[in-house]
Design an enzyme around this catalytic site. Structure first.
Site, PDB file in Angstrom:
ATOM      1  N   SER A 110      54.875  46.888  85.353  1.00 22.76           N
ATOM      2  CA  SER A 110      54.721  47.533  85.826  1.00 22.76           C
ATOM      3  C   SER A 110      56.239  48.374  85.226  1.00 22.76           C
ATOM      4  O   SER A 110      56.052  49.088  84.135  1.00 22.76           O
ATOM      5  CB  SER A 110      55.850  47.323  86.930  1.00 22.76           C
ATOM      6  OG  SER A 110      55.620  47.567  87.954  1.00 22.76           O
ATOM      7  N   HIS A 151      48.867  44.449  93.122  1.00 25.96           N
ATOM      8  CA  HIS A 151      49.606  44.965  92.141  1.00 25.96           C
ATOM      9  C   HIS A 151      50.448  43.577  91.619  1.00 25.96           C
ATOM     10  O   HIS A 151      51.025  43.697  90.525  1.00 25.96           O
ATOM     11  CB  HIS A 151      51.121  45.979  92.603  1.00 25.96           C
ATOM     12  CG  HIS A 151      51.893  46.259  91.458  1.00 25.96           C
ATOM     13  ND1 HIS A 151      51.328  47.350  90.431  1.00 25.96           N
ATOM     14  CD2 HIS A 151      52.683  46.036  91.236  1.00 25.96           C
ATOM     15  CE1 HIS A 151      52.614  47.180  89.947  1.00 25.96           C
ATOM     16  NE2 HIS A 151      53.370  46.749  90.518  1.00 25.96           N
TER      17      HIS A 151
END
Length: 235
Positions: free
Chosen positions: A77, A212
């Site tokens: 990320s 995620h």
């Protein structure tokens, strides 16, 4: 010689995430966590507030490694953007380059990203916005004392993320691996595939089961993939 895998955490996270990975048996890589200021044992240090400052720390770390030690960069990320910018800095300054750049849970650098507004929101508003944008509810958000420890570094990292634009359009001269949770609602497969335009070398996309934060409960599938990336070719 194992490849030193410099692991850069997602926004607000510390190196303990990756220190847990060192308990697993890996043959080809040695997990080398990067601790950023403002968290865990570096809690008293001021968090860095610009991408250039964070990259400086990563590059300094690499410069101190033995010259003959192979290394690679991994980031998830926000950490993926830091890893990419670190690779760009190394490519520009030379001569030492990573064996591979591995980015996880991130869209290609030039794509637009949701803005968290980290600098203008109250703590409650900021936490709510993080839940909305990141899709992740950190346990510390529910504890006033822990939240107070976490938020300064999280605000700093997401402030960098909010303002981020790539420092260069030059193609990286290294192979690139893109990792993504197959059920990630924040980063689409299409946006992950566009990382291939960031390098002149081969790129591969690997999808793993989960969202995620696909490795948060069980990192073993991810670690197996990372180890396999550096396995010698079969005879």
């Amino acid at each position: 010689m194992p490849v030193a895998l410099l692991c850069i955490p997602y926004a607000g996270a510390g190196a303990s995430l990756f220190r847990q990975w060192k308990r697993h048996s890996l043959q080809q890589v040695e997990v080398d966590p990067v601790q950023l200021p403002g968290r865990e044992e570096l809690f008293a240090a001021e968090p860095r507030t610009s991408m250039a400052e964070v990259v400086d720390l990563c590059v300094d770390r690499i410069r101190k490694m033995p010259q003959d030690a192979p290394f690679a960069l991994f980031g998830h990320s926000f950490g993926a953007l830091v890893a990419y910018e670190t690779a760009q800095r190394l490519a520009a300054e030379g001569p030492r380059l990573p064996e591979r750049l591995i980015v996880s849970g991130a869209a290609a650098p030039w794509l637009p990203r949701p803005v968290t507004g980290s600098g203008s929101l109250t703590d409650d508003e900021f936490v709510a916005r993080v839940r909305e944008v990141v899709g992740y509810d950190h346990p510390a958000f529910h504890d006033a004392e822990l939240r107070g420890l976490l938020l300064p570094s999280l605000r700093a990292d997401l402030g960098i993320n909010d303002r981020y634009t790539p420092s260069s359009t030059d193609l990286l001269p290294i192979p690139l691996t893109v990792l993504r949770g197959a059920d990630d609602q924040l980063v689409s497969r299409q946006d992950a595939e566009l990382w291939s335009k960031a390098t002149s070398q081969p790129t591969e996309l690997i999808e793993l089961s989960g969202d995620h934060m696909y490795f948060s409960l069980d990192p073993k599938p991810l670690l197996a993939e990372l180890d396999a990336l550096f396995a010698p070719p079969a005879d």
